[in-house]
Design a protein around this motif. Structure first.
Motif, PDB file in Angstrom:
ATOM      1  N   GLY A  29     -54.862  34.112  35.343  1.00  0.00           N
ATOM      2  CA  GLY A  29     -55.666  33.267  33.832  1.00  0.00           C
ATOM      3  C   GLY A  29     -56.233  33.487  32.912  1.00  0.00           C
ATOM      4  N   ALA A  30     -56.264  34.915  32.733  1.00  0.00           N
ATOM      5  CA  ALA A  30     -57.058  35.576  31.781  1.00  0.00           C
ATOM      6  C   ALA A  30     -56.292  36.132  30.637  1.00  0.00           C
ATOM      7  CB  ALA A  30     -58.811  36.560  32.536  1.00  0.00           C
ATOM      8  N   SER A  31     -55.242  36.649  31.685  1.00  0.00           N
ATOM      9  CA  SER A  31     -53.989  37.510  30.515  1.00  0.00           C
ATOM     10  C   SER A  31     -53.457  36.953  29.593  1.00  0.00           C
ATOM     11  CB  SER A  31     -53.001  37.806  31.386  1.00  0.00           C
ATOM     12  OG  SER A  31     -53.391  38.575  32.425  1.00  0.00           O
ATOM     13  N   PHE A  32     -54.101  37.107  28.339  1.00  0.00           N
ATOM     14  CA  PHE A  32     -53.537  36.837  26.538  1.00  0.00           C
ATOM     15  C   PHE A  32     -54.199  35.633  26.677  1.00  0.00           C
ATOM     16  CE2 PHE A  32     -50.092  39.537  29.427  1.00  0.00           C
ATOM     17  CZ  PHE A  32     -50.492  40.520  28.852  1.00  0.00           C
ATOM     18  N   LEU A  33     -55.228  35.373  27.313  1.00  0.00           N
ATOM     19  CA  LEU A  33     -55.448  33.822  26.618  1.00  0.00           C
ATOM     20  C   LEU A  33     -55.979  33.586  25.750  1.00  0.00           C
ATOM     21  CD1 LEU A  33     -56.228  30.939  27.811  1.00  0.00           C
ATOM     22  CD2 LEU A  33     -58.216  32.046  28.848  1.00  0.00           C
ATOM     23  N   HIS A  34     -57.175  35.396  25.194  1.00  0.00           N
ATOM     24  CA  HIS A  34     -57.328  35.013  23.715  1.00  0.00           C
ATOM     25  C   HIS A  34     -56.359  34.501  22.875  1.00  0.00           C
ATOM     26  CE1 HIS A  34     -60.574  35.854  20.670  1.00  0.00           C
ATOM     27  NE2 HIS A  34     -60.157  35.262  20.233  1.00  0.00           N
ATOM     28  N   PRO A  35     -55.304  35.100  22.672  1.00  0.00           N
ATOM     29  CA  PRO A  35     -54.725  34.909  21.104  1.00  0.00           C
ATOM     30  C   PRO A  35     -53.601  33.896  21.630  1.00  0.00           C
ATOM     31  CG  PRO A  35     -53.596  36.995  23.163  1.00  0.00           C
ATOM     32  CD  PRO A  35     -54.813  36.835  23.081  1.00  0.00           C
ATOM     33  N   THR A  36     -53.198  33.470  22.820  1.00  0.00           N
ATOM     34  CA  THR A  36     -52.840  32.637  23.749  1.00  0.00           C
ATOM     35  C   THR A  36     -53.492  31.018  22.602  1.00  0.00           C
ATOM     36  OG1 THR A  36     -51.185  32.979  25.325  1.00  0.00           O
ATOM     37  CG2 THR A  36     -51.347  31.159  24.600  1.00  0.00           C
ATOM     38  N   LEU A  42     -55.768  26.276  18.955  1.00  0.00           N
ATOM     39  CA  LEU A  42     -56.775  25.839  20.068  1.00  0.00           C
ATOM     40  C   LEU A  42     -58.423  26.834  19.650  1.00  0.00           C
ATOM     41  CD1 LEU A  42     -54.280  25.791  22.911  1.00  0.00           C
ATOM     42  CD2 LEU A  42     -55.384  23.438  21.082  1.00  0.00           C
ATOM     43  N   ARG A  43     -58.421  27.155  18.849  1.00  0.00           N
ATOM     44  CA  ARG A  43     -59.959  28.276  19.178  1.00  0.00           C
ATOM     45  C   ARG A  43     -59.653  29.000  17.218  1.00  0.00           C
ATOM     46  NH1 ARG A  43     -61.183  32.758  23.274  1.00  0.00           N
ATOM     47  NH2 ARG A  43     -62.544  33.631  21.399  1.00  0.00           N
ATOM     48  N   PRO A  44     -60.849  29.397  16.378  1.00  0.00           N
ATOM     49  CA  PRO A  44     -60.302  29.518  15.466  1.00  0.00           C
ATOM     50  C   PRO A  44     -60.360  30.933  15.077  1.00  0.00           C
ATOM     51  CG  PRO A  44     -62.367  29.146  15.952  1.00  0.00           C
ATOM     52  CD  PRO A  44     -61.934  28.494  16.779  1.00  0.00           C
ATOM     53  N   ARG A  58     -59.682  40.410  18.634  1.00  0.00           N
ATOM     54  CA  ARG A  58     -59.341  41.094  17.926  1.00  0.00           C
ATOM     55  C   ARG A  58     -57.941  42.790  17.588  1.00  0.00           C
ATOM     56  NH1 ARG A  58     -60.481  46.864  18.515  1.00  0.00           N
ATOM     57  NH2 ARG A  58     -60.426  46.673  21.209  1.00  0.00           N
ATOM     58  N   MET A  59     -57.766  42.795  18.737  1.00  0.00           N
ATOM     59  CA  MET A  59     -56.232  43.336  18.985  1.00  0.00           C
ATOM     60  C   MET A  59     -55.352  42.593  19.888  1.00  0.00           C
ATOM     61  SD  MET A  59     -56.469  46.368  17.166  1.00  0.00           S
ATOM     62  CE  MET A  59     -54.790  47.133  17.848  1.00  0.00           C
ATOM     63  N   ALA A  60     -53.796  42.464  19.508  1.00  0.00           N
ATOM     64  CA  ALA A  60     -53.232  41.641  20.468  1.00  0.00           C
ATOM     65  C   ALA A  60     -51.525  42.821  20.984  1.00  0.00           C
ATOM     66  CB  ALA A  60     -53.219  40.023  19.478  1.00  0.00           C
ATOM     67  N   MET A  61     -51.198  42.234  22.177  1.00  0.00           N
ATOM     68  CA  MET A  61     -50.080  42.637  22.262  1.00  0.00           C
ATOM     69  C   MET A  61     -48.759  41.709  21.375  1.00  0.00           C
ATOM     70  SD  MET A  61     -49.719  45.336  24.209  1.00  0.00           S
ATOM     71  CE  MET A  61     -47.866  45.457  24.222  1.00  0.00           C
ATOM     72  N   VAL A  62     -48.152  42.798  21.089  1.00  0.00           N
ATOM     73  CA  VAL A  62     -46.600  41.123  19.972  1.00  0.00           C
ATOM     74  C   VAL A  62     -45.420  42.490  20.268  1.00  0.00           C
ATOM     75  CG1 VAL A  62     -45.199  40.418  18.136  1.00  0.00           C
ATOM     76  CG2 VAL A  62     -48.498  40.792  18.101  1.00  0.00           C
ATOM     77  N   GLY A  63     -44.477  42.314  21.872  1.00  0.00           N
ATOM     78  CA  GLY A  63     -43.631  42.197  21.867  1.00  0.00           C
ATOM     79  C   GLY A  63     -43.415  44.142  22.059  1.00  0.00           C
ATOM     80  N   HIS A  64     -44.632  44.476  23.590  1.00  0.00           N
ATOM     81  CA  HIS A  64     -45.194  45.155  23.761  1.00  0.00           C
ATOM     82  C   HIS A  64     -45.711  46.667  22.562  1.00  0.00           C
ATOM     83  CE1 HIS A  64     -43.271  44.876  27.643  1.00  0.00           C
ATOM     84  NE2 HIS A  64     -42.224  44.222  27.314  1.00  0.00           N
ATOM     85  N   LEU A  97     -41.005  34.646  26.548  1.00  0.00           N
ATOM     86  CA  LEU A  97     -41.345  36.033  27.552  1.00  0.00           C
ATOM     87  C   LEU A  97     -41.813  36.495  26.172  1.00  0.00           C
ATOM     88  CD1 LEU A  97     -38.259  35.802  28.356  1.00  0.00           C
ATOM     89  CD2 LEU A  97     -39.766  35.442  30.074  1.00  0.00           C
ATOM     90  N   GLY A  98     -42.990  37.932  26.157  1.00  0.00           N
ATOM     91  CA  GLY A  98     -43.421  38.071  26.151  1.00  0.00           C
ATOM     92  C   GLY A  98     -44.428  38.929  25.664  1.00  0.00           C
ATOM     93  N   MET A  99     -45.717  38.008  26.397  1.00  0.00           N
ATOM     94  CA  MET A  99     -47.462  38.472  26.309  1.00  0.00           C
ATOM     95  C   MET A  99     -47.352  38.114  25.267  1.00  0.00           C
ATOM     96  SD  MET A  99     -47.120  42.879  27.890  1.00  0.00           S
ATOM     97  CE  MET A  99     -45.668  43.217  26.275  1.00  0.00           C
ATOM     98  N   ALA A 100     -47.304  36.767  25.256  1.00  0.00           N
ATOM     99  CA  ALA A 100     -47.862  36.102  23.975  1.00  0.00           C
ATOM    100  C   ALA A 100     -47.773  36.057  22.399  1.00  0.00           C
ATOM    101  CB  ALA A 100     -49.742  35.822  24.267  1.00  0.00           C
ATOM    102  N   ASP A 101     -46.103  36.289  22.396  1.00  0.00           N
ATOM    103  CA  ASP A 101     -45.245  37.162  21.923  1.00  0.00           C
ATOM    104  C   ASP A 101     -45.365  35.952  20.754  1.00  0.00           C
ATOM    105  OD1 ASP A 101     -43.131  37.889  19.852  1.00  0.00           O
ATOM    106  OD2 ASP A 101     -42.647  38.986  20.833  1.00  0.00           O
ATOM    107  N   PRO A 102     -45.893  35.777  19.541  1.00  0.00           N
ATOM    108  CA  PRO A 102     -45.679  34.353  18.082  1.00  0.00           C
ATOM    109  C   PRO A 102     -43.884  34.266  18.081  1.00  0.00           C
ATOM    110  CG  PRO A 102     -47.286  36.515  17.268  1.00  0.00           C
ATOM    111  CD  PRO A 102     -46.333  37.446  18.587  1.00  0.00           C
ATOM    112  N   GLY A 103     -43.311  35.658  17.812  1.00  0.00           N
ATOM    113  CA  GLY A 103     -42.050  35.252  17.867  1.00  0.00           C
ATOM    114  C   GLY A 103     -41.215  34.486  19.123  1.00  0.00           C
ATOM    115  N   THR A 104     -41.622  34.570  20.074  1.00  0.00           N
ATOM    116  CA  THR A 104     -40.752  33.788  21.413  1.00  0.00           C
ATOM    117  C   THR A 104     -41.032  32.743  21.834  1.00  0.00           C
ATOM    118  OG1 THR A 104     -41.898  34.983  22.601  1.00  0.00           O
ATOM    119  CG2 THR A 104     -40.192  35.945  21.963  1.00  0.00           C
TER     120      THR A 104
END
Length: 277
Positions: A62-69, A75-77, A81-87, A30-37
């Motif tokens: 399908g676009a939600s949080f796709l780039h950071p994921t 899967l991409r290098p 620019r910005m990302a959500m981590v745990g809100h 859970l958590g919008m592509a939170d690296p911890g979870t």
């Protein structure tokens, strides 16, 4: 992967994936592509001996949080620019790819426009006791910040609307609240209220159907003072379990593997594979 919210919201997602656990190892992040979870979920699966992971993204778009994921799973290098981590919004330079020795199969589809969602919406309208010819439906989604992504979401919602129209519903409208973008949201609120009022004034019984994973979101506040009948979001419903299983199966089969969740020939456009491939 799922957005995550309160205890009830999270519990509904847990319940949706529970039927799959006796057929395949499952971990929830859970958590919008939170690296911890995400890392914790990968660790759980690798501890169970898993070496190939189908990552199913339980988001409306399908676009939600796709780039950071994609970046986190290697899967991409380029980091976002910005990302959500745990809100919490962080600079993409703070992110590092996840640690895993396994093969990652990432699904990129969202729920919007799927046959499963169409079935859920028909059930929601039916359970509200609607008489289709006299009912107006508003499908109302969170929305996206980027105009092109928001329009893509509306286009996908249109496929769901067509299923409702084919079932005889007299009027089906689509809207996104653009919840996290103040200027766009203010305009959306005016349009949404006008749509509900217009249908009601023309004698329709108005159903507002939240086009979201779970719950009614902030829509009661937006629609305060208007006459309408609210319904549930997509959860709880067994078709969400079916959607997750289908997405995972598609990922496995596209990679030339068999799936413990369904035969590959059950996935549209996928050739049949032999078990054990």
């Amino acid at each position: 992967m799922a957005h995550g919210a309160g205890e009830d919201w999270n519990g509904r997602v847990e319940a949706a994936i529970e039927p799959l656990r006796d057929r395949i190892p499952v971990a929830l992040a859970l958590g919008m592509a939170d690296p911890g979870t995400l890392q914790a979920a990968l660790d759980v699966l690798e501890d169970e001996g898993v070496n190939t992971v189908a990552v199913v993204r339980l988001f409306v778009s399908g676009a939600s949080f796709l780039h950071p994921t994609e970046f986190l799973f290697g899967l991409r290098p380029d980091a976002p620019r910005m990302a959500m981590v745990g809100h919490r919004m962080v600079d993409g330079s703070e992110l590092d790819p996840l640690a895993t020795s396994g093969r990652i199969l990432l699904t990129r589809e969202g729920l919007a426009g799927s046959d499963e969602v169409a079935g859920i919406l028909l059930d929601r309208a039916g359970s509200a006791g609607a008489h289709p010819p006299e009912t107006g439906l508003l499908l109302l989604a969170h929305g996206m910040g980027v105009e092109a992504e928001n329009q893509h979401l509306l286009d996908a919602m249109g496929q769901s609307a067509q299923a409702l129209r084919s079932a005889g519903y007299g009027e089906v409208r689509l809207a996104t609240l653009r919840e996290d973008w103040a200027e766009a949201r203010a305009e959306a609120e005016r349009e949404i209220r006008a749509a509900v009022a217009d249908m009601g004034e023309r004698g329709r019984r108005v159903l507002v159907v939240p086009y979201r994973v779970s719950g009614f979101g902030p829509y009661a506040g937006v629609l305060e003072g208007l006459e309408y009948t609210p319904t549930e979001g997509f959860l709880p419903h067994p078709l969400i379990t079916s959607w997750v299983a289908a997405r995972a199966t598609s990922a496995f089969c596209s990679a030339g593997l068999s799936s413990p969740l369904a035969p590959c020939e059950s996935v549209a456009g996928e050739p049949a594979r032999q078990p054990g491939m």
